[in-house]
Structure formats: structure tokens, C-alpha cells
Design a protein around this motif. Sequence first.
Motif, PDB file in Angstrom:
ATOM      1  N   TYR A  82       0.845  -1.198   0.000  1.00  8.62           N
ATOM      2  CA  TYR A  82       0.000   0.000   0.000  1.00  8.62           C
ATOM      3  C   TYR A  82       0.882   1.251   0.000  1.00  8.62           C
ATOM      4  O   TYR A  82       0.620   2.212  -0.725  1.00  8.62           O
ATOM      5  CB  TYR A  82      -0.917   0.032   1.226  1.00  8.62           C
ATOM      6  CG  TYR A  82      -1.906  -1.111   1.327  1.00  8.62           C
ATOM      7  CD1 TYR A  82      -2.305  -1.797   0.183  1.00  8.62           C
ATOM      8  CD2 TYR A  82      -2.442  -1.479   2.547  1.00  8.62           C
ATOM      9  CE1 TYR A  82      -3.202  -2.841   0.290  1.00  8.62           C
ATOM     10  CE2 TYR A  82      -3.341  -2.521   2.645  1.00  8.62           C
ATOM     11  CZ  TYR A  82      -3.708  -3.207   1.517  1.00  8.62           C
ATOM     12  OH  TYR A  82      -4.599  -4.242   1.625  1.00  8.62           O
ATOM     13  N   PHE A 104       3.824   1.533  -1.097  1.00 10.85           N
ATOM     14  CA  PHE A 104       4.450   1.644  -2.409  1.00 10.85           C
ATOM     15  C   PHE A 104       3.489   2.258  -3.422  1.00 10.85           C
ATOM     16  O   PHE A 104       3.875   3.087  -4.248  1.00 10.85           O
ATOM     17  CB  PHE A 104       4.889   0.245  -2.850  1.00 10.85           C
ATOM     18  CG  PHE A 104       5.450   0.213  -4.239  1.00 10.85           C
ATOM     19  CD1 PHE A 104       6.706   0.745  -4.498  1.00 10.85           C
ATOM     20  CD2 PHE A 104       4.732  -0.323  -5.277  1.00 10.85           C
ATOM     21  CE1 PHE A 104       7.225   0.729  -5.771  1.00 10.85           C
ATOM     22  CE2 PHE A 104       5.238  -0.347  -6.558  1.00 10.85           C
ATOM     23  CZ  PHE A 104       6.497   0.185  -6.805  1.00 10.85           C
ATOM     24  N   ILE A 105       2.210   1.853  -3.323  1.00  9.72           N
ATOM     25  CA  ILE A 105       1.217   2.399  -4.247  1.00  9.72           C
ATOM     26  C   ILE A 105       1.122   3.910  -4.098  1.00  9.72           C
ATOM     27  O   ILE A 105       1.154   4.655  -5.088  1.00  9.72           O
ATOM     28  CB  ILE A 105      -0.165   1.757  -3.980  1.00  9.72           C
ATOM     29  CG1 ILE A 105      -0.154   0.322  -4.468  1.00  9.72           C
ATOM     30  CG2 ILE A 105      -1.264   2.538  -4.654  1.00  9.72           C
ATOM     31  CD1 ILE A 105      -1.370  -0.439  -4.062  1.00  9.72           C
ATOM     32  N   PHE A 127       4.180   5.535  -5.422  1.00 10.89           N
ATOM     33  CA  PHE A 127       4.190   5.509  -6.888  1.00 10.89           C
ATOM     34  C   PHE A 127       3.248   6.565  -7.466  1.00 10.89           C
ATOM     35  O   PHE A 127       3.601   7.286  -8.404  1.00 10.89           O
ATOM     36  CB  PHE A 127       3.783   4.109  -7.357  1.00 10.89           C
ATOM     37  CG  PHE A 127       3.749   3.957  -8.843  1.00 10.89           C
ATOM     38  CD1 PHE A 127       4.924   3.820  -9.570  1.00 10.89           C
ATOM     39  CD2 PHE A 127       2.543   3.964  -9.534  1.00 10.89           C
ATOM     40  CE1 PHE A 127       4.892   3.674 -10.939  1.00 10.89           C
ATOM     41  CE2 PHE A 127       2.507   3.826 -10.903  1.00 10.89           C
ATOM     42  CZ  PHE A 127       3.693   3.684 -11.615  1.00 10.89           C
ATOM     43  N   LEU A 128       2.055   6.660  -6.869  1.00 11.43           N
ATOM     44  CA  LEU A 128       1.107   7.657  -7.378  1.00 11.43           C
ATOM     45  C   LEU A 128       1.647   9.071  -7.168  1.00 11.43           C
ATOM     46  O   LEU A 128       1.473   9.950  -8.027  1.00 11.43           O
ATOM     47  CB  LEU A 128      -0.248   7.502  -6.682  1.00 11.43           C
ATOM     48  CG  LEU A 128      -1.040   6.264  -7.099  1.00 11.43           C
ATOM     49  CD1 LEU A 128      -2.296   6.147  -6.263  1.00 11.43           C
ATOM     50  CD2 LEU A 128      -1.396   6.323  -8.572  1.00 11.43           C
ATOM     51  N   LEU A 170       4.029   9.708  -9.844  1.00  9.41           N
ATOM     52  CA  LEU A 170       3.296  10.007 -11.079  1.00  9.41           C
ATOM     53  C   LEU A 170       2.850  11.460 -11.083  1.00  9.41           C
ATOM     54  O   LEU A 170       2.948  12.167 -12.092  1.00  9.41           O
ATOM     55  CB  LEU A 170       2.058   9.121 -11.186  1.00  9.41           C
ATOM     56  CG  LEU A 170       2.171   7.757 -11.851  1.00  9.41           C
ATOM     57  CD1 LEU A 170       0.768   7.158 -11.985  1.00  9.41           C
ATOM     58  CD2 LEU A 170       2.832   7.843 -13.197  1.00  9.41           C
ATOM     59  N   LEU A 227      -4.600   4.079   3.366  1.00  4.87           N
ATOM     60  CA  LEU A 227      -4.371   4.021   1.918  1.00  4.87           C
ATOM     61  C   LEU A 227      -5.387   4.881   1.183  1.00  4.87           C
ATOM     62  O   LEU A 227      -5.041   5.669   0.297  1.00  4.87           O
ATOM     63  CB  LEU A 227      -4.458   2.567   1.439  1.00  4.87           C
ATOM     64  CG  LEU A 227      -4.520   2.353  -0.072  1.00  4.87           C
ATOM     65  CD1 LEU A 227      -3.181   2.669  -0.710  1.00  4.87           C
ATOM     66  CD2 LEU A 227      -4.917   0.924  -0.423  1.00  4.87           C
ATOM     67  N   PHE A 230      -4.659   8.131  -0.844  1.00  5.71           N
ATOM     68  CA  PHE A 230      -4.939   8.068  -2.278  1.00  5.71           C
ATOM     69  C   PHE A 230      -5.749   9.281  -2.729  1.00  5.71           C
ATOM     70  O   PHE A 230      -5.399   9.964  -3.690  1.00  5.71           O
ATOM     71  CB  PHE A 230      -5.696   6.792  -2.619  1.00  5.71           C
ATOM     72  CG  PHE A 230      -6.169   6.736  -4.045  1.00  5.71           C
ATOM     73  CD1 PHE A 230      -5.294   6.407  -5.055  1.00  5.71           C
ATOM     74  CD2 PHE A 230      -7.482   7.051  -4.378  1.00  5.71           C
ATOM     75  CE1 PHE A 230      -5.708   6.387  -6.375  1.00  5.71           C
ATOM     76  CE2 PHE A 230      -7.908   7.030  -5.686  1.00  5.71           C
ATOM     77  CZ  PHE A 230      -7.016   6.697  -6.690  1.00  5.71           C
ATOM     78  N   LEU A 231      -6.830   9.539  -1.983  1.00 10.79           N
ATOM     79  CA  LEU A 231      -7.694  10.652  -2.392  1.00 10.79           C
ATOM     80  C   LEU A 231      -6.922  11.963  -2.307  1.00 10.79           C
ATOM     81  O   LEU A 231      -7.020  12.809  -3.191  1.00 10.79           O
ATOM     82  CB  LEU A 231      -8.944  10.687  -1.509  1.00 10.79           C
ATOM     83  CG  LEU A 231      -9.847   9.455  -1.664  1.00 10.79           C
ATOM     84  CD1 LEU A 231     -10.991   9.511  -0.668  1.00 10.79           C
ATOM     85  CD2 LEU A 231     -10.384   9.355  -3.088  1.00 10.79           C
ATOM     86  N   PHE A 277      -4.196  12.068  -5.077  1.00  9.16           N
ATOM     87  CA  PHE A 277      -4.624  11.909  -6.452  1.00  9.16           C
ATOM     88  C   PHE A 277      -5.548  13.020  -6.951  1.00  9.16           C
ATOM     89  O   PHE A 277      -5.444  13.441  -8.096  1.00  9.16           O
ATOM     90  CB  PHE A 277      -5.328  10.551  -6.597  1.00  9.16           C
ATOM     91  CG  PHE A 277      -5.305  10.029  -7.990  1.00  9.16           C
ATOM     92  CD1 PHE A 277      -4.101   9.660  -8.567  1.00  9.16           C
ATOM     93  CD2 PHE A 277      -6.465   9.948  -8.734  1.00  9.16           C
ATOM     94  CE1 PHE A 277      -4.052   9.197  -9.853  1.00  9.16           C
ATOM     95  CE2 PHE A 277      -6.428   9.480 -10.028  1.00  9.16           C
ATOM     96  CZ  PHE A 277      -5.213   9.102 -10.590  1.00  9.16           C
ATOM     97  N   LEU A 278      -6.444  13.500  -6.079  1.00  5.36           N
ATOM     98  CA  LEU A 278      -7.468  14.415  -6.578  1.00  5.36           C
ATOM     99  C   LEU A 278      -6.988  15.849  -6.835  1.00  5.36           C
ATOM    100  O   LEU A 278      -7.254  16.394  -7.900  1.00  5.36           O
ATOM    101  CB  LEU A 278      -8.687  14.380  -5.654  1.00  5.36           C
ATOM    102  CG  LEU A 278      -9.407  13.029  -5.663  1.00  5.36           C
ATOM    103  CD1 LEU A 278     -10.643  13.087  -4.785  1.00  5.36           C
ATOM    104  CD2 LEU A 278      -9.802  12.622  -7.081  1.00  5.36           C
TER     105      LEU A 278
END
Lengths: 160, 687
Positions: free
Chosen positions: A61, A63-64, A67-68, A71, A144, A148-149, A152-153
Motif C-alpha cells: 500500500y 508503495f502504491i 508511486f502515485l 506520477l 491508503l 490516495f484521495l 490523487f485528486l
Amino acid sequence: MTLGTFLALLGAALSVGLAGIGSSIGVGTAGRAAAGVVSEDPDKFIKCLILQLIPGTQGLYGFIIGFLALLKINVFAGVSQLSLAAGLGMLAACLPMAISGLFSGIHQGKVAASGIALVAKKPEESTKAIVMSAMVETYALLGLIASFLAVFLPNYAAMV
Amino acid sequence: MAVAAMKKLTLVAHAKDKRKILKTLVGLGTAEVAASKDYDKTVKCDDAGLRAEFERKLNRVSFAFSFMKDTHRELNKLSDGEKAPEIPLEKLNLKRENKLIEYDDMISEVTENEHDLFSIISDLEDYNTRLTDIKTETARLTHQNEQLRDYLDFDIKFSSVKDTQRVAMFLGLIKGGKKEILLEGATQTAVLKFSGSGDGVFAMCLKEEKEQISKLLIAADFSRCPFTQDFTAKELTDKNNQRINELAEARLDIYKQAASAFKYAYELKVLYDYYFIELAKLDALARTAATSKAFVLEAWVTASAAELTQSKIKEAAPSAEIFVSDPQKGDPVPTYIRSNKFVSPFGINVTAMYGVPKYGELDPNPFVAFFYFLFFGFMLGDAGYGIILSLACFAYLLFRKPVKNSGSFILMFGLCGLSTILWGAIFGGWFSIESQYLQGSAIGRFLLNFKLIDPLSGSQALVMFGMALGLGVIQIAAGFFLSGVTKFRANNKLDAIFNDFSWVVILLGFIVLVFDLLGILKTSVAGIVIALTGLAMLIVGGALGKKNPVKMFIGAFKNVYGGINVFADILSYARLFGLGLTTGVIGMVINKIGALIIDLIPYAGYAIAAVVLLGGHAFNLLINLLGVYVHNCRLQYVEFFGKFYGGEGRAFAPLGSKTKYVYLTDKLETANNTKTNKLEINNNPTK
């Protein structure tokens, strides 16, 4: 590279690193228990291995999120120059995963180790041991999703 | 698709028919023997002598299995070694056989082979004793060789170390480093010889000096050599080594002979299960009340198999009296669940792990199957992985054809693979290949037609997040609904309506509200009104059945406050989104690494990338399968079952259903089918 970009990279590094530490400690704890059980009964290897693997997900998690974040910083094609505020924001966004991954990995490892002891006595109950250790993972998953949110958002590159 | 109705079968029969009746029951596999009532002047007896004999036989067969396993391992090791003698390694299969046999066949096979098989086992036991002897002797010789090592430098027979008329001789060991004491104190005429290590010493002196030398030796912690044989140390060591080699060969020979028992592995497994069932029969008998002439056996049978069971027992023992009755309230009735092909794998692998329903309780399996299936694909979320999973599982089922329920776990994953294909297509997940590459080919463009949501493009991630929570709302509403139904059946109608159905109404209101906000439905305030109605019902529910207004208020408050738990439960479904993300992103990383390798290394890069992609995706699939399996179970156990399901029942375990190495046929379902056929035949004329 701007200070902002550096801070964002730091966030990615913390997410991968701290969650990885949590998982490696957890997997290590469970692994020691597993080796003990397998030395008595090699046939229980697979069941023990599955339980040992469970605290490993925090590292993935983390790592994800890392990674994001990479990106988002666009490291794969010309690094974005983030402002200080954007960099701090990205750093903060990575923290839920980093922190929850670190601690839940360690504690999930302990539960998994006890689960392995359960498998040693009652191998047919191994699913219950797996489900018990999955309870701890909930909080890593929440970390996570929050990270993520947050990573990413928002459009960090446009932030001043 | 439900918990099957059970009947209680009570039979009174002559003691001499005991074994015949039990044999019939095992053959049918439809009855679980229950503890019978304590009637006057009856006893429940356990035949300890017979039990001990069966257990001894089972132990002997188990010994044969473990000895064969050792033999196989040893032969493997020996044939791997350098001095590899040509050993034709026979196959040894000690796993459970994928084989369904009739109990009658098992009995005839065992009666035919039992004598031969036990003589094979006693051969194996014999081999084992001989191997132990060989091991002891080898250890003794090796130990002796170690002792002899200190004397190897003395070329003298042990038997000749003794005093002559004029000369005294000593042979033995001294403490390391005390050599100097001897060298300094020795007389002129004395001869001293030391071994290379300096521990062994040989001394020769005139008899007159014997005492003086003795003293010196004692000072050097001398201990006399224990050997007296008519050989030198070297000769004795060679002799020992030769014997050790002989023993090693004998050991190999024994293992080779033992390997000839491998081909009886299957027969031994049948023998094992035969006695395993014999023990189960004894357990059953220990539960039946008996006098010296007759006995009373009570058993649970499925209602559909009751008639068949009854008639078969009558066939075996015509004098037996059989009564079939409905279970009384409070009886410990076991649960047998009859499900269709889609539901049963989920029932066996998900629900039963938690606990089977009590007799008469609602069967949660159809709901579990539906939600487990639905969530699985959402969490794995890659159609490519789904195709691989389904193909692998169905191919296994097709070629291996597992008997009875042994393939249900694989079947469940195969079905879940279909769900994964469905959701994967919706999310556009095809081995995590990014859509701009999929656009490049005709197949890719075709596959993208099914794509409705892209979890990795900005705000659409929120849509997927919302869907995850939405699925949660649906399952939790279903949980409350089922709780209400359970209460309704138990005649707690008001409780059901105000405490459970109220939640269904509230959640329904929320769904309408969300649809309204998204602009899918134009309902203005309908959602809010529905939710508030539910809330009002909930408040009434808390106050229900209480007279004191303060208590009414507290009850209502508790009910509303409980809403926090419900929302925490709904948030727990965020894991659907989290796990779905995991598969996709890790897959993407693997693809990126693959692409990078192809860019960096010309030509050879393709081969390396292929290895990385294959290995990476295999890893991703496996680790996520584990995660999805675990978290899906958790959602069923905690969030769903927590609302309505206890799972405190006891699974129906008919006599003969528990075996270790082979499977016995049973008439549980055939009885069911013939019964329905009969009913149809009966119904036809009336139509």
C-alpha cells in the motif's frame, strides 16, 4: 528542483519507507513464529506462509501511494516544479499511509504470529486466524484510501 | 436452498442385528446417530476391548504410512548421492484419493486384502526394527573408531600390551599438554612414544622402574586403553569401517525391499478408512441404550431420506421396530444445508467457516453467495486476471473431476473469476494496460467499449469510492432486512418493524437522496422524507415495550446513537475500493517496469521483460487473491453476519461421512431426487 518538489518526493519516500518498515517488522515477527511451527511439522508450511504474508500488504500500500505521488510529480517525464505549498500538501497527503502502514504492519505481525500458534494447535481453524489478522489491516486500508484521495485528486502542479 | 428438514428416527432391534444395522447406516450415509434417552434398565456400553483393537490396527496402518514416507525420502536421498546406485524409485502417493467408493466394496476389499496387508505391515515393522539395530551398531562402531583414532600411530596389537618377565608396558591416554611431565621425569631406560596428537602414549620400562613410571603417568592424568583385542588400532578401524559399509548396504537393501510396499498404498488407505469407520460405529454404539437382548438407536436423518433409510434398515433387520418423528423443541438437531450448484461452494467455504445456521434458522448462504460473488470482482477488478483465474479453476475441475465436495474451494474461485471479468470490464482493467495503449489495437478498442468507470482518472476515482460504499449500504440494508425477517418468524413483529426494517427504510432514503443529488432521479425531498420516516420508526423502536418515560427516552437515544456503528460499518466497505486500487496500481507498475526494460535493452530486453511481466503479474494476482479472499470474508463475517446471524448450529455429520483417505458414496441427495420423482408421479394423475 524546487523545495516544493523535494518535499513531495520526501512524502513519497516516507510512504514507501515507513510502511515498508512496518511490513518488514510484521512479516519478520510472523516469520519467526512460522519457522518454529514448521520445524515441528513441515506440512503446515503453506498455512504458516499465508499468515506470514498478511502483514506484508502495508508495504505494498505504501508503495502504491509512493508511486502515485511520483506520477503526480511527473518524475517519469520531466519533473514538475512544485511550489512550497504544493510540496507541503503532497507531503501531508502521503502521511496517513506512512503512519498507519508503519504501526498497523507491526501489530498485524504480532496477531499473525499468534495466528500461527493457533495453526500449530488447530490447523483446521486457520481461516479464523487469517480473518483475525485482517482486522488490523482495516486501518492501513483507511490510510491508503485517505492518502490516495489526497494525493490523487488535487491538482498540485497548478498550486501556487 | 435451505436448511433441510430433519426427522428423528428411533429404532428398537435385537442386539444381534446391531452390526447389520450400523453397516446399513454407513452404506446409506444418511443418518447421524444421536445419544439415546436413558430408558429404565438399559446401559450405554462402550466396548473397550474392541476399541483398543481397532485403535491398534489404525496405529499400525499409520505407522506403515510414515515408514513408507521415510523410505521414499531415504531412497530419494540415496539416489541423489554421488555413489548413486540405480534405484528404480517407485511412486508413493499418500495424499487423499480423489475416489468415491461404495461401503460394500470397501468391506469386500478389506476382507479380501486385510490379511495380506497386515502381513505387509508386519514386514515393514520388521524392517524398522532391523534399521534401528543397524543404526545402533553403526553408531557404536563410529564411536569406537573415534576412540581408536588416538592409537592409530602405535603399530602394536592391543593384546600384546602386557607386562613380560622383565618389562612393563603402558598404553593409554594422557591429558593434552602434560607430555612434558613424562619427558622430564622418565628414566634413562624407559621408552616413551607419543601419538601425533600428543594424547596417546605408549611407555615401556624395566619392571623395577614400573612404580616410578606409574607415578609419572598418574601425574599426567593417564587413563589406560580399554581395548584388548588381538589387532592393531589400524586393523580394528579398518575392520569397523568395513562393517559400517556392510551395514549401510544392508540399510539400503532394507529400504529397497520396503519400497515394494509402495504399490499397496491405495489398499492401505482403504484399510485405514475401514477401521476409521469401525471406530465411528463404536462411538455410535456407545451412544445407544441397550439391554443384553435389544438396543434402542436414535438417529437424525434428513426428512427426504427418512423413508429410504427406514426401508433399508427393515431389509437388513426385518424384526427391527422403527419410529420416525419430528424433532421436539430443544432437541440438538444438526443442520444440513441443501443448496444449488452456485450457492453451495460459498456456503461450504465462507459460511461454514463462521458456523452453520441452527436448525430452523434462516439459511444465509444464498445472500452470502451473492454478495461474496459481487464483492470479489470489485476488489480484484482486472478482467485479465479474472479470465486466468476462471480458466485455471474450471480446467482443474474439468480434468481432475474432484469427488463429493472436495473441489468446492476451486469452484468458488472459478465463479469469482467470472465476477472479476465482469467488474474488470467495467473498470477497463485488462492486465492493467493503460487505455491509451488499448486504443491502439482493434481488440483493445473493443474491450474498452465495456468500460464505464476509470478509477485512475481524477474524479472518477470518487465514483468508484462511492460505489464501494453504495454496495456496503446495500449489504447492510440486506443484513437488517434479514434480521427483521428472523424476528418476524420468531413472532417479534413490532421489534422487527421498528428496530430492523426502520434501518432498511433509512438506508433506502439515503439511496434515493444520493440519486437525487447526482441528478439521476428527480425526487426533490422524497429521500429525506423516507429517511426521516425510518428515523422516526427507529425512535419508536427504542421506546418500545418500556413503561418508564425516562427508560423510553434512553432506549430511543441508544437506538439513534447506534447509527454511528452502522455508518462505521458502511465506511468499512471502503476496502472494496482500496483493494481494487491495489491490483490496478501494482499491475501498472509492473507494466511500466516491463516497458522500461524494453526501452533500455535492445532485443534481449523483450525476453527479460517477458519474464518480469509474467512473474510480476503472477505475484500481483496471488497476493491480491489472498487479500481479496480475506477481506471479502471479513465483510461477510463482521459487517453482514453481525446484523442477523449467529451461526451456532451443528453441521450434520452422518455416520460414514468422515473418512481420511477415500470418500464413501452416500444416498443423501439420491434419496432426495427419488422422493421428488415419486411426488411428481403421484401428482400427475391428479392433473
